[in-house]
Design an enzyme around this catalytic site. Structure first.
Site, PDB file in Angstrom:
ATOM      1  N   GLY A 177       2.050   6.383  -8.803  1.00  0.00           N
ATOM      2  CA  GLY A 177       1.188   5.776  -7.880  1.00  0.00           C
ATOM      3  C   GLY A 177       1.565   6.651  -6.614  1.00  0.00           C
ATOM      4  O   GLY A 177       2.649   7.133  -6.394  1.00  0.00           O
ATOM      5  N   GLN A 211       1.567   7.722   2.382  1.00  0.00           N
ATOM      6  CA  GLN A 211       2.533   8.637   1.987  1.00  0.00           C
ATOM      7  C   GLN A 211       2.377  10.082   2.006  1.00  0.00           C
ATOM      8  O   GLN A 211       3.043  11.032   1.962  1.00  0.00           O
ATOM      9  CB  GLN A 211       3.098   8.357   0.472  1.00  0.00           C
ATOM     10  N   CYS A 250      10.430   5.154  -5.691  1.00  0.00           N
ATOM     11  CA  CYS A 250       9.402   5.229  -4.717  1.00  0.00           C
ATOM     12  C   CYS A 250       9.251   6.930  -4.306  1.00  0.00           C
ATOM     13  O   CYS A 250      10.536   7.312  -3.911  1.00  0.00           O
ATOM     14  CB  CYS A 250       9.122   4.339  -3.822  1.00  0.00           C
ATOM     15  N   LEU A 251       8.186   7.464  -4.367  1.00  0.00           N
ATOM     16  CA  LEU A 251       8.293   9.139  -3.966  1.00  0.00           C
ATOM     17  C   LEU A 251       8.923   9.231  -2.304  1.00  0.00           C
ATOM     18  O   LEU A 251       9.386   9.910  -2.189  1.00  0.00           O
ATOM     19  CB  LEU A 251       6.977   9.661  -4.085  1.00  0.00           C
ATOM     20  N   HIS A 261       3.245  -2.434  -6.105  1.00  0.00           N
ATOM     21  CA  HIS A 261       4.087  -1.513  -5.142  1.00  0.00           C
ATOM     22  C   HIS A 261       3.263  -0.559  -4.297  1.00  0.00           C
ATOM     23  O   HIS A 261       3.477  -0.626  -3.175  1.00  0.00           O
ATOM     24  CB  HIS A 261       4.640  -0.660  -6.330  1.00  0.00           C
ATOM     25  N   GLU A 262       2.134  -0.153  -4.887  1.00  0.00           N
ATOM     26  CA  GLU A 262       1.060   0.689  -4.165  1.00  0.00           C
ATOM     27  C   GLU A 262       0.352  -0.054  -3.102  1.00  0.00           C
ATOM     28  O   GLU A 262       0.484   0.442  -1.735  1.00  0.00           O
ATOM     29  CB  GLU A 262       0.049   1.319  -4.723  1.00  0.00           C
ATOM     30  N   HIS A 288       2.413  -0.511   0.192  1.00  0.00           N
ATOM     31  CA  HIS A 288       2.379   0.584   1.018  1.00  0.00           C
ATOM     32  C   HIS A 288       1.175   0.442   2.183  1.00  0.00           C
ATOM     33  O   HIS A 288       1.513   1.051   3.305  1.00  0.00           O
ATOM     34  CB  HIS A 288       2.261   2.052   0.414  1.00  0.00           C
TER      35      HIS A 288
HETATM   36 ZN   LIG Z   1       6.089   3.902  -3.141  1.00  0.00          ZN
END
Ligand SMILES: [Zn+2]
Length: 186
Positions: A46, A51, A99-100, A141-142, A145
């Site tokens: 995701g 991000q 998480c990236l 999760h997304e 953000h």
């Molecule tokens: Zn993330």
């Protein structure tokens, strides 16, 4: 175009992102395609617009690579624009997450099992859908953000304390051996 991933310590990850209109984003499809490319390049499931340095309410997901183990994920590749999320019921489950934007840290996170979400796709078609299991987890999760929330906010405070040094390294760009470029936005 592949964007660098904005990492922990960048204030944009703590902002509440803004809704968009079709007029403001005539090239929305290109942006979405770039988000998918960026997510695939970095091996993510995701990716949310903050991000890649854009404080707008868009995220993309793709869990189709897991379809062999779980066929229900075979169609889970989508863009969510201006989403509104609602959790359903009180049932929750703990699962390991990463998480990236917080490279090389994985922790157990407790999340609700079921959600309902309304959103537009990249053609501005409106949808209202319900999700559960891994799909609901990725969506939560997304979505977080877009609200300026990160998964480490939801872990045990003691665990978070233990991560302080690693998080501090990320803030200073000290991360090795990851398959993507990172960016720190002041
Ligand atoms: Zn993330």
């Amino acid at each position: 175009m592949i964007y660098p991933i904005v990492v922990y310590g960048s204030p944009i990850l703590r902002q509440v992102a803004k809704e968009i209109t079709p007029e403001e984003y005539p090239n929305l499809k290109t942006l979405i395609a770039d988000m998918f490319d960026t997510m695939h390049k970095s091996d993510g499931m995701g990716l949310a617009a903050p991000q890649i340095g854009k404080s707008i309410r868009i995220f993309v997901v793709d869990a189709t690579s897991l379809a062999e183990e779980d066929p229900s994920l075979g169609d889970f590749k989508k863009a969510f624009i201006n989403p509104k999320l609602q959790v359903i019921g009180n049932e929750s489950v703990v699962m390991n997450e990463g998480c990236l934007s917080i490279p090389k840290i994985r922790e157990d996170v407790d999340r609700r099992i079921k959600v309902k979400i309304t959103y537009y796709d990249e053609n501005w078609n409106f949808f209202e859908e319900a999700y559960e299991g891994l799909k609901a987890r990725v969506i939560q999760h997304e979505y977080d953000h877009l609200e300026g929330v990160l998964f480490i906010d939801k872990i045990n405070p003691l665990r978070r304390k233990l991560l302080k040094g690693k998080l501090n390294d990320i803030t200073h760009g000290k991360v090795d051996n990851i398959p993507y470029k990172i960016k720190i936005m002041k």
